[in-house]
Design a protein around this motif. Sequence first.
Motif, short mmCIF file in Angstrom:
data_model
loop_
_atom_site.label_atom_id
_atom_site.label_comp_id
_atom_site.label_asym_id
_atom_site.label_seq_id
_atom_site.Cartn_x
_atom_site.Cartn_y
_atom_site.Cartn_z
N PHE A 120 3.70 12.71 11.88
CA PHE A 120 3.84 12.74 10.43
C PHE A 120 4.94 13.74 10.09
CE2 PHE A 120 2.71 13.35 6.03
CZ PHE A 120 2.22 12.11 5.66
N LEU A 170 7.41 7.35 2.02
CA LEU A 170 6.08 7.95 1.95
C LEU A 170 5.67 8.21 0.50
CD1 LEU A 170 6.09 10.41 4.98
CD2 LEU A 170 4.69 8.35 4.69
N VAL A 180 0.93 3.92 5.51
CA VAL A 180 1.59 5.10 6.08
C VAL A 180 1.89 4.87 7.55
CG1 VAL A 180 1.23 7.53 6.76
CG2 VAL A 180 0.77 6.80 4.41
N LEU A 182 5.52 5.08 9.33
CA LEU A 182 5.81 5.91 10.50
C LEU A 182 6.30 5.08 11.68
CD1 LEU A 182 2.85 8.45 10.34
CD2 LEU A 182 5.18 8.71 9.44
#
Length: 103
Positions: free
Chosen positions: A6, A14, A56, A60
């Motif tokens: 992260f 994001l 998310v 990523l």
Amino acid sequence: MADLVFPRELTADLIEVLGMPNFRTGPMAHAFRDAGRAEIRSKCEDEQAFILHWLVTLVLEHGADWRRHAGETLTAVIAEAKAARAAKEAERAERDAVKAGHG
């Protein structure tokens, strides 16, 4: 799957995902649930958390290309959910017809 890192800096992707309100994430969670792809409690916080985690993870994994991956998955999930809902409705109609025939 490899562990994802992260980022410490908040990226535009994001911000877009994490800023999604529940009225946008809810219908997606309902589709995942109805399609049988996920067990999500019928609580808006749980639905939102499931979708935000999924999106998310896509950010990523795929960076700016997350939207394409999400769209491809959602297209399939929505089709599966519609089919599952139609099957449930057909079962319900059949049960009602049987009950009416025996009344």
